[in-house]
Design a protein around this motif. Structure first.
Motif, PDB file in Angstrom:
ATOM      1  N   TRP A 116      33.912  44.434  17.354  1.00 24.16           N
ATOM      2  CA  TRP A 116      34.647  44.650  16.094  1.00 24.16           C
ATOM      3  C   TRP A 116      35.987  45.209  16.558  1.00 24.16           C
ATOM      4  CZ3 TRP A 116      33.352  48.955  11.977  1.00 24.16           C
ATOM      5  CH2 TRP A 116      34.077  48.706  10.786  1.00 24.16           C
ATOM      6  N   THR A 117      37.080  44.552  16.215  1.00 23.90           N
ATOM      7  CA  THR A 117      38.334  44.829  16.923  1.00 23.90           C
ATOM      8  C   THR A 117      39.539  45.045  16.011  1.00 23.90           C
ATOM      9  OG1 THR A 117      39.178  42.556  17.078  1.00 23.90           O
ATOM     10  CG2 THR A 117      37.528  43.188  18.713  1.00 23.90           C
ATOM     11  N   ASP A 118      40.552  45.718  16.580  1.00 22.74           N
ATOM     12  CA  ASP A 118      41.911  45.698  16.046  1.00 22.74           C
ATOM     13  C   ASP A 118      42.601  44.470  16.641  1.00 22.74           C
ATOM     14  OD1 ASP A 118      41.661  48.066  14.622  1.00 22.74           O
ATOM     15  OD2 ASP A 118      42.328  49.314  16.297  1.00 22.74           O
ATOM     16  N   ILE A 119      43.869  44.253  16.265  1.00 24.08           N
ATOM     17  CA  ILE A 119      44.676  43.188  16.878  1.00 24.08           C
ATOM     18  C   ILE A 119      45.971  43.831  17.370  1.00 24.08           C
ATOM     19  CG2 ILE A 119      45.752  40.923  16.561  1.00 24.08           C
ATOM     20  CD1 ILE A 119      43.919  40.532  14.100  1.00 24.08           C
ATOM     21  N   LEU A 120      46.337  43.533  18.617  1.00 26.30           N
ATOM     22  CA  LEU A 120      47.474  44.209  19.238  1.00 26.30           C
ATOM     23  C   LEU A 120      48.352  43.169  19.933  1.00 26.30           C
ATOM     24  CD1 LEU A 120      48.665  47.021  20.096  1.00 26.30           C
ATOM     25  CD2 LEU A 120      47.156  46.899  22.090  1.00 26.30           C
ATOM     26  N   GLU A 121      49.668  43.267  19.688  1.00 26.34           N
ATOM     27  CA  GLU A 121      50.591  42.342  20.359  1.00 26.34           C
ATOM     28  C   GLU A 121      51.686  43.134  21.065  1.00 26.34           C
ATOM     29  OE1 GLU A 121      52.785  38.203  19.334  1.00 26.34           O
ATOM     30  OE2 GLU A 121      53.237  39.833  17.965  1.00 26.34           O
ATOM     31  N   VAL A 122      51.984  42.745  22.289  1.00 28.57           N
ATOM     32  CA  VAL A 122      53.091  43.344  23.045  1.00 28.57           C
ATOM     33  C   VAL A 122      53.969  42.210  23.563  1.00 28.57           C
ATOM     34  CG1 VAL A 122      53.735  44.639  25.120  1.00 28.57           C
ATOM     35  CG2 VAL A 122      51.769  45.393  23.762  1.00 28.57           C
ATOM     36  N   HIS A 173      59.492  52.215  34.995  1.00 24.27           N
ATOM     37  CA  HIS A 173      60.815  51.738  34.549  1.00 24.27           C
ATOM     38  C   HIS A 173      60.695  50.435  33.753  1.00 24.27           C
ATOM     39  CE1 HIS A 173      62.086  54.831  37.286  1.00 24.27           C
ATOM     40  NE2 HIS A 173      61.400  54.237  38.254  1.00 24.27           N
ATOM     41  N   LEU A 174      59.834  50.438  32.733  1.00 23.66           N
ATOM     42  CA  LEU A 174      59.624  49.209  31.961  1.00 23.66           C
ATOM     43  C   LEU A 174      60.804  48.921  31.046  1.00 23.66           C
ATOM     44  CD1 LEU A 174      55.923  49.455  30.701  1.00 23.66           C
ATOM     45  CD2 LEU A 174      56.828  48.341  32.740  1.00 23.66           C
ATOM     46  N   PRO A 175      61.087  47.635  30.818  1.00 27.59           N
ATOM     47  CA  PRO A 175      62.081  47.283  29.798  1.00 27.59           C
ATOM     48  C   PRO A 175      61.520  47.532  28.388  1.00 27.59           C
ATOM     49  CG  PRO A 175      61.123  45.314  30.800  1.00 27.59           C
ATOM     50  CD  PRO A 175      60.532  46.484  31.508  1.00 27.59           C
ATOM     51  N   ALA A 176      62.359  47.284  27.373  1.00 26.58           N
ATOM     52  CA  ALA A 176      61.917  47.496  25.982  1.00 26.58           C
ATOM     53  C   ALA A 176      60.856  46.465  25.592  1.00 26.58           C
ATOM     54  CB  ALA A 176      63.121  47.392  25.055  1.00 26.58           C
ATOM     55  N   VAL A 177      60.035  46.849  24.626  1.00 20.59           N
ATOM     56  CA  VAL A 177      59.018  45.923  24.106  1.00 20.59           C
ATOM     57  C   VAL A 177      58.945  46.055  22.588  1.00 20.59           C
ATOM     58  CG1 VAL A 177      57.486  45.922  26.131  1.00 20.59           C
ATOM     59  CG2 VAL A 177      57.168  47.662  24.349  1.00 20.59           C
ATOM     60  N   LYS A 178      58.349  45.045  22.000  1.00 23.05           N
ATOM     61  CA  LYS A 178      57.997  45.117  20.588  1.00 23.05           C
ATOM     62  C   LYS A 178      56.472  45.178  20.565  1.00 23.05           C
ATOM     63  CE  LYS A 178      58.868  42.769  16.320  1.00 23.05           C
ATOM     64  NZ  LYS A 178      58.067  41.678  15.892  1.00 23.05           N
ATOM     65  N   ILE A 179      55.942  46.196  19.887  1.00 24.94           N
ATOM     66  CA  ILE A 179      54.472  46.330  19.785  1.00 24.94           C
ATOM     67  C   ILE A 179      54.088  46.174  18.318  1.00 24.94           C
ATOM     68  CG2 ILE A 179      52.482  47.875  20.116  1.00 24.94           C
ATOM     69  CD1 ILE A 179      54.060  49.365  22.246  1.00 24.94           C
ATOM     70  N   HIS A 180      53.109  45.341  18.068  1.00 28.77           N
ATOM     71  CA  HIS A 180      52.564  45.271  16.699  1.00 28.77           C
ATOM     72  C   HIS A 180      51.066  45.563  16.730  1.00 28.77           C
ATOM     73  CE1 HIS A 180      52.358  44.379  12.489  1.00 28.77           C
ATOM     74  NE2 HIS A 180      51.183  43.808  12.754  1.00 28.77           N
ATOM     75  N   LEU A 181      50.656  46.492  15.882  1.00 32.43           N
ATOM     76  CA  LEU A 181      49.222  46.841  15.776  1.00 32.43           C
ATOM     77  C   LEU A 181      48.737  46.489  14.382  1.00 32.43           C
ATOM     78  CD1 LEU A 181      46.604  48.294  16.709  1.00 32.43           C
ATOM     79  CD2 LEU A 181      47.602  50.414  15.815  1.00 32.43           C
ATOM     80  N   ALA A 186      44.297  52.016  25.534  1.00 29.96           N
ATOM     81  CA  ALA A 186      43.927  51.363  26.799  1.00 29.96           C
ATOM     82  C   ALA A 186      44.395  49.910  26.815  1.00 29.96           C
ATOM     83  CB  ALA A 186      42.415  51.437  26.993  1.00 29.96           C
ATOM     84  N   HIS A 187      44.302  49.238  25.668  1.00 32.16           N
ATOM     85  CA  HIS A 187      44.715  47.829  25.630  1.00 32.16           C
ATOM     86  C   HIS A 187      46.227  47.678  25.663  1.00 32.16           C
ATOM     87  CE1 HIS A 187      41.000  45.455  25.464  1.00 32.16           C
ATOM     88  NE2 HIS A 187      40.503  46.665  25.230  1.00 32.16           N
ATOM     89  N   THR A 188      46.960  48.681  25.189  1.00 34.14           N
ATOM     90  CA  THR A 188      48.423  48.639  25.365  1.00 34.14           C
ATOM     91  C   THR A 188      48.740  48.695  26.858  1.00 34.14           C
ATOM     92  OG1 THR A 188      48.707  49.786  23.250  1.00 34.14           O
ATOM     93  CG2 THR A 188      50.605  49.750  24.730  1.00 34.14           C
ATOM     94  N   LEU A 189      48.069  49.594  27.587  1.00 31.71           N
ATOM     95  CA  LEU A 189      48.274  49.669  29.050  1.00 31.71           C
ATOM     96  C   LEU A 189      47.940  48.333  29.702  1.00 31.71           C
ATOM     97  CD1 LEU A 189      46.560  53.138  29.872  1.00 31.71           C
ATOM     98  CD2 LEU A 189      49.007  52.694  29.558  1.00 31.71           C
ATOM     99  N   ARG A 190      46.828  47.742  29.298  1.00 31.39           N
ATOM    100  CA  ARG A 190      46.383  46.484  29.911  1.00 31.39           C
ATOM    101  C   ARG A 190      47.383  45.362  29.631  1.00 31.39           C
ATOM    102  NH1 ARG A 190      39.877  46.159  28.795  1.00 31.39           N
ATOM    103  NH2 ARG A 190      40.164  44.186  29.872  1.00 31.39           N
ATOM    104  N   LEU A 191      47.880  45.295  28.395  1.00 29.15           N
ATOM    105  CA  LEU A 191      48.855  44.248  28.065  1.00 29.15           C
ATOM    106  C   LEU A 191      50.138  44.439  28.860  1.00 29.15           C
ATOM    107  CD1 LEU A 191      48.431  43.950  24.186  1.00 29.15           C
ATOM    108  CD2 LEU A 191      47.988  42.167  25.868  1.00 29.15           C
ATOM    109  N   LEU A 192      50.618  45.683  28.949  1.00 26.16           N
ATOM    110  CA  LEU A 192      51.851  45.956  29.702  1.00 26.16           C
ATOM    111  C   LEU A 192      51.665  45.591  31.174  1.00 26.16           C
ATOM    112  CD1 LEU A 192      52.765  49.372  28.028  1.00 26.16           C
ATOM    113  CD2 LEU A 192      54.086  47.246  27.836  1.00 26.16           C
TER     114      LEU A 192
END
Ligand SMILES: C[C@@](CO)(OP(=O)(O)O)[C@H](O)COP(=O)(O)OP(=O)(O)OC[C@H]1O[C@@H](n2ccc(N)nc2=O)[C@H](O)[C@@H]1O
Ligand SMILES: Nc1ncnc2c1ncn2[C@@H]1O[C@H](COP(=O)(O)OP(=O)(O)O)[C@@H](O)[C@H]1O
Length: 269
Positions: free
Chosen positions: A35-41, A77-85, A103-109
């Motif tokens: 059962w999940t959220d949806i995350l985009e980076v 030193h990551l560049p900018a991102v757009k995150i949608h949750l 944790a999934h934000t880390l994994r996506l990055l």
């Protein structure tokens, strides 16, 4: 890139001792539930965070997705991102949804920017964001010790079983739940008990130490657990510090009509 951060249930939860840093040593089995959220980076010119679905309480800057990005941005030193949750999972529910998003934000990055962080490095960063977060850098059930971040594999499986999650409209604060506990060492470790007995026997063997005090304060939760057993659950328990209860069944079971005013999820593993 999109991912689907899942939630977890705790199969057993023993609170062993209070630590000098204010946290508690525990032992539990974290089990992922689909059962999940949806995350985009996605890479972007300027940082942006947007959120739909259930509104996440608190300041936007405190959202664990943003905290996770800031942690890696500062170290790598990551560049900018757009995150949608898109928030689907109930919050403050004992399901670890916020920890999973972190944790999934880390994994996506890690994937999007080819950081080549090892599983141990990812788990180390995750543990800085919350005690439950390291587990969500994995996709399989794990035994958790320490404050929840010391993970080891387990052979426990709920394959071919069906899970029902019931979340009454009750909020239990994690810090408050820990404050109500008198820690103690169990006679047998949870890992041993879980591997020795089939699910049907867990009722007599496996417990969640939070239930006693949380059920006293919220008797509805006890009655939900009893109703899960009355509906045929092989094992039923509260997850984490509550207030979600789960039942493990032998066959597909839909209990929304039994709990009309509560949030119910059911599915196979
Ligand atoms: C109870 C559990 C069981 O899996 O899950 P949830 O019910 O939150 O899902 C976890 O231990 C929750 O972990 P998590 O939600 O990541 O906790 P954190 O943000 O690190 O800490 C929140 C607060 O809980 C207490 N805390 C947390 C973990 C721990 N091992 N000992 C503690 O005493 C501390 O008071 C801390 O300030
Ligand atoms: N992305 C997020 N999703 C959910 N909660 C978040 C998030 N970021 C920060 N939080 C904060 O964490 C709190 C509880 O998180 P959650 O993981 O849902 O609890 P639990 O582990 O008890 O299920 C929320 O009330 C909210 O204030």
């Amino acid at each position: 890139m999109v991912s689907f951060p899942p939630c977890k249930i705790n199969l057993g939860l023993n609170i062993l001792s209070k630590r000098p840093d204010g946290y508690h040593n525990l032992e539990t089995c974290f089990y992922p539930i689909p059962w999940t959220d949806i995350l985009e980076v996605i890479p972007a010119d300027r940082f942006a965070f947007t959120q739909t679905g259930h509104p996440v309480p608190g300041k936007e800057a405190d959202n664990l997705c943003i905290k996770a990005y800031e942690l890696l941005r500062d170290k790598h030193h990551l560049p900018a991102v757009k995150i949608h949750l898109h928030k689907i999972l109930p919050m403050g529910a004992g399901l670890g949804g916020g920890s999973s998003d972190a944790a999934h934000t880390l994994r996506l990055l890690n994937t999007v920017f080819h950081l080549q962080l090892s599983p141990a490095q990812l788990a180390g960063y995750a543990a800085q964001l919350g005690s439950d977060c390291a587990f969500f850098t994995q996709d399989q059930p794990m035994l958790g010790e320490g404050r929840g971040e010391v993970l080891s594999p387990t052979t426990v499986t709920l394959q071919k079983k069906f899970i029902v999650l019931v979340k009454p409209d009750i909020h239990v604060s994690t810090a408050e739940a820990y404050a109500g506990i008198t820690p103690r060492q169990p006679e047998q470790s949870l890992g041993t008990l879980l591997s020795r007995y089939p699910v049907e026997a867990w009722r007599e063997q496996i417990k969640n130490d939070f239930e006693e005090t949380v059920f006293k304060k919220h008797p509805t939760l006890q009655s939900v657990k009893e109703k899960l057993y009355a509906s045929g659950a092989l094992y039923a328990s509260m997850s984490g510090s509550g207030a979600t209860l789960f039942g493990i069944f032998d066959k597909p079971t839909n209990l929304q009509t039994s709990f009309p005013d509560m949030t119910v999820w059911s599915g196979g593993i």
